[in-house]
Design a protein around this motif. Structure first.
Motif, short mmCIF file in Angstrom:
data_model
loop_
_atom_site.label_atom_id
_atom_site.label_comp_id
_atom_site.label_asym_id
_atom_site.label_seq_id
_atom_site.Cartn_x
_atom_site.Cartn_y
_atom_site.Cartn_z
N ILE A 384 51.76 -33.15 -30.77
CA ILE A 384 50.99 -32.26 -29.90
C ILE A 384 50.62 -33.08 -28.68
O ILE A 384 49.99 -34.13 -28.80
N GLY A 385 51.05 -32.64 -27.54
CA GLY A 385 50.89 -33.44 -26.34
C GLY A 385 52.03 -34.44 -26.23
O GLY A 385 53.07 -34.32 -26.88
N PRO A 386 51.88 -35.47 -25.41
CA PRO A 386 52.95 -36.46 -25.24
C PRO A 386 53.11 -37.30 -26.49
O PRO A 386 52.19 -37.40 -27.32
N LEU A 387 54.27 -37.92 -26.62
CA LEU A 387 54.58 -38.74 -27.80
C LEU A 387 54.05 -40.15 -27.59
O LEU A 387 54.39 -40.83 -26.62
N ALA A 388 53.22 -40.62 -28.52
CA ALA A 388 52.69 -41.97 -28.47
C ALA A 388 53.69 -42.94 -29.09
O ALA A 388 54.03 -42.83 -30.26
N LEU A 389 54.18 -43.88 -28.30
CA LEU A 389 55.11 -44.89 -28.79
C LEU A 389 54.30 -46.02 -29.43
O LEU A 389 54.15 -47.11 -28.87
N THR A 390 53.77 -45.73 -30.59
CA THR A 390 52.94 -46.69 -31.31
C THR A 390 53.81 -47.72 -32.03
O THR A 390 55.03 -47.61 -32.03
N GLY A 391 53.16 -48.68 -32.65
CA GLY A 391 53.87 -49.66 -33.45
C GLY A 391 54.03 -51.00 -32.79
O GLY A 391 54.59 -51.92 -33.38
N GLY A 392 53.55 -51.13 -31.56
CA GLY A 392 53.65 -52.42 -30.88
C GLY A 392 54.64 -52.45 -29.73
O GLY A 392 55.04 -53.53 -29.28
N VAL A 393 55.05 -51.30 -29.23
CA VAL A 393 55.96 -51.25 -28.08
C VAL A 393 55.24 -51.82 -26.85
O VAL A 393 54.10 -51.44 -26.55
N ASP A 394 55.89 -52.73 -26.15
CA ASP A 394 55.31 -53.36 -24.96
C ASP A 394 55.42 -52.41 -23.78
O ASP A 394 56.49 -52.24 -23.20
N LYS A 395 54.33 -51.79 -23.42
CA LYS A 395 54.31 -50.79 -22.36
C LYS A 395 54.78 -51.36 -21.03
O LYS A 395 55.55 -50.72 -20.30
N ASP A 396 54.37 -52.56 -20.72
CA ASP A 396 54.68 -53.14 -19.42
C ASP A 396 56.14 -53.56 -19.30
O ASP A 396 56.64 -53.75 -18.18
N ALA A 397 56.84 -53.71 -20.45
CA ALA A 397 58.23 -54.16 -20.41
C ALA A 397 59.22 -53.01 -20.24
O ALA A 397 60.39 -53.24 -19.92
N ILE A 398 58.77 -51.77 -20.45
CA ILE A 398 59.68 -50.62 -20.39
C ILE A 398 60.22 -50.43 -18.97
O ILE A 398 59.46 -50.41 -18.00
N THR A 399 61.53 -50.30 -18.87
CA THR A 399 62.15 -50.05 -17.56
C THR A 399 62.68 -48.63 -17.42
O THR A 399 62.78 -48.12 -16.31
N ARG A 400 63.02 -48.00 -18.53
CA ARG A 400 63.55 -46.63 -18.46
C ARG A 400 63.45 -46.00 -19.84
O ARG A 400 63.70 -46.66 -20.85
N ILE A 401 63.15 -44.71 -19.88
CA ILE A 401 63.15 -43.93 -21.11
C ILE A 401 64.00 -42.69 -20.89
O ILE A 401 63.85 -42.00 -19.87
N SER A 402 64.91 -42.44 -21.82
CA SER A 402 65.80 -41.29 -21.64
C SER A 402 66.09 -40.65 -22.99
O SER A 402 65.86 -41.23 -24.05
N LEU A 403 66.60 -39.43 -22.93
CA LEU A 403 66.98 -38.68 -24.13
C LEU A 403 68.42 -39.03 -24.47
O LEU A 403 69.33 -38.81 -23.66
#
Length: 452
Positions: A384-403
């Protein structure tokens, strides 16, 4: 904690532990992840279970109707191979000999085989030729047990059909004779059929283990004749335990992979020192290994897909079984499910083949897998709402998210609804400002995350 007392991902948040060098032979196996198991033999005639001789205490004479009725009239291994390829399976393992002792190959050491029961064909050779022609790696299952051989232990054995038959109370097994027979057949399989990718032995149990099998000599023979073939762990174990493969002192015959049966390990399999051990969960597509006419408890395509993903996320493979009927036909229900899995893999295979554990905590909505190039979020339950990428994903390291499959870029969410979680990345499946969307794939929506 794993069965060996080590928590997955302890080696460092965000990167899983490396597989030890002693498992280098299994690199292709850990890349391919998905295979076909094929249980086929005379037990398909009564259509109950490959273990029916043991369960029902059937003597050899009482089982002869099954041997005589096993005709393989419609056996087309090329159709099997096409189905395995369509399902996205990369390797296949056929029962060359099951516990009943009947051989699907041409053996100089017995006439209890498809060459002599009226079929007159080497079914193993045909299988190998057909699957190799499609680039599918090949393996042969060989039972260490043999309920047909006169020198195998009968009375008092743990599972032999004649274990409690007074007529066999004076039976004296000749284990040296049986070992010679069994080793000779393994030599035939290793010498007469070209390169084998897997030799799948089955299995050790109370009173019948490495010493009785001559496991050290057998493994030396196999390594000499088939140096690249993978061997499972059942020369000293069964499907319920790993054996010495997880210890600090594995035997020479401990195997190249563990083989849990009808179960996906709770948190994968690791050695006592915490390093990953290759493993493969062998599972049935309904409830039985062999063709069982009354078994309608088919696992759904959704369940099979998500269990395959779970295996990969925990560092393992899935070996999914089919049980053709006596004529060699795979049931329509199995075909339907295999093709559905293949359709999903055609879109999402990048997150399975060559993938493994992500080194992250398991999220409540599904699983993570990881390759050398990306992290994959397997979303099984819609948020419900946006998907939380929990588990220790480094938010600052993400360069792209795609389907995955579509390639459509998915936006990160930094709206007011997530401000209480500044360190957790949130991703949206729709436009910013409209937070809730149905999952694009209700079975398993795969999100590709680069950089993390």
């Amino acid at each position: 904690m794993t069965a060996t007392g080590v928590r997955v991902g302890e080696s460092g948040r965000g990167r899983p532990a490396e597989v030890p060098a002693r498992f280098a032979r299994s690199s292709w196996f850990r890349r391919d992840r998905f295979g076909m198991f094929i249980h086929w033999g005379p037990y398909s005639v009564p259509a109950r279970d490959p273990w029916l001789r043991s369960h029902e205490r059937l003597g050899i004479e009482d089982y002869q109707f099954a041997v005589d009725g096993f005709g393989a009239e419609d056996y087309d291994p090329h159709a099997w191979a096409e189905l395995a390829q369509a399902a996205g399976m990369k390797y296949a393992v056929l029962t060359a000999k099951h516990h009943d002792g009947f051989c699907l190959f041409d053996s100089a050491h017995t006439e209890y085989s498809s060459m002599h029961n009226g079929i007159g064909r080497d079914l193993v050779r045909e299988f190998l030729d057909a699957f190799r022609a499609r680039g599918i790696k090949v393996g042969l299952y060989y039972s260490l047990l043999d309920w047909h051989h006169p020198d195998y232990p009968h009375y008092g054995d743990f599972i032999h059909p004649e274990r409690d038959n007074p007529a066999f109370a004076d039976h004296q097994p000749d284990l040296e004779s049986y070992r010679h027979y069994m080793h000779s057949q393994v030599k035939e399989l290793c010498s007469n059929y070209g390169q084998l990718d897997i030799l799948w032995f089955d299995f050790s149990y109370e009173g019948m283990g490495p010493e009785e099998w001559g496991a050290q000599e057998l493994i030396e023979t196999v390594r000499a004749l088939q140096p690249t073939a993978l061997i499972d762990n059942r020369l000293e174990a069964d499907g319920g335990g790993p054996g010495s493969i997880v210890t600090d002192a594995p035997t020479d015959y401990s195997g190249d992979f563990a083989s849990p049966e009808q179960l996906v390990p709770v948190e994968g399999i690791r050695a006592h020192d915490g390093t990953p051990v290759p493993w493969e969960s062998c599972v049935t597509i309904n409830n039985n290994w062999g063709y069982t006419a009354g078994d309608d408890l088919w696992k759904s395509p959704e369940q099979l897909i998500t269990k395959l993903v779970e295996c990969v996320a925990k560092g393992g493979n899935m070996l999914l079984n089919v049980g053709p009927d006596p004529r060699g036909r795979i049931q329509p229900e199995a075909i339907e499910r295999l093709r559905a899995i293949g359709e999903w893999l055609a879109v999402n295979g990048e997150s399975v083949y060559g993938a493994g554990p992500a080194g992250l905590d398991t999220p409540e909505w599904g699983y993570y897998t990881r390759t050398d190039t990306a992290l994959y979020a397997h979303v099984l339950r819609a948020p419900i709402g946006p998907l939380a990428l929990t588990g220790g994903v480094d938010k600052d390291a993400i360069t792209r998210i795609s389907l995955l499959g579509e390639g459509r870029e998915l936006p990160m969410c930094d709206a007011w609804v997530v401000k209480s979680y500044p360190d957790i990345p949130f991703v949206q499946f729709g436009e910013v400002g409209h937070f809730t969307y149905p999952l694009p794939d209700p079975i398993d929506t795969v999100v590709r995350i680069e950089g993390a």
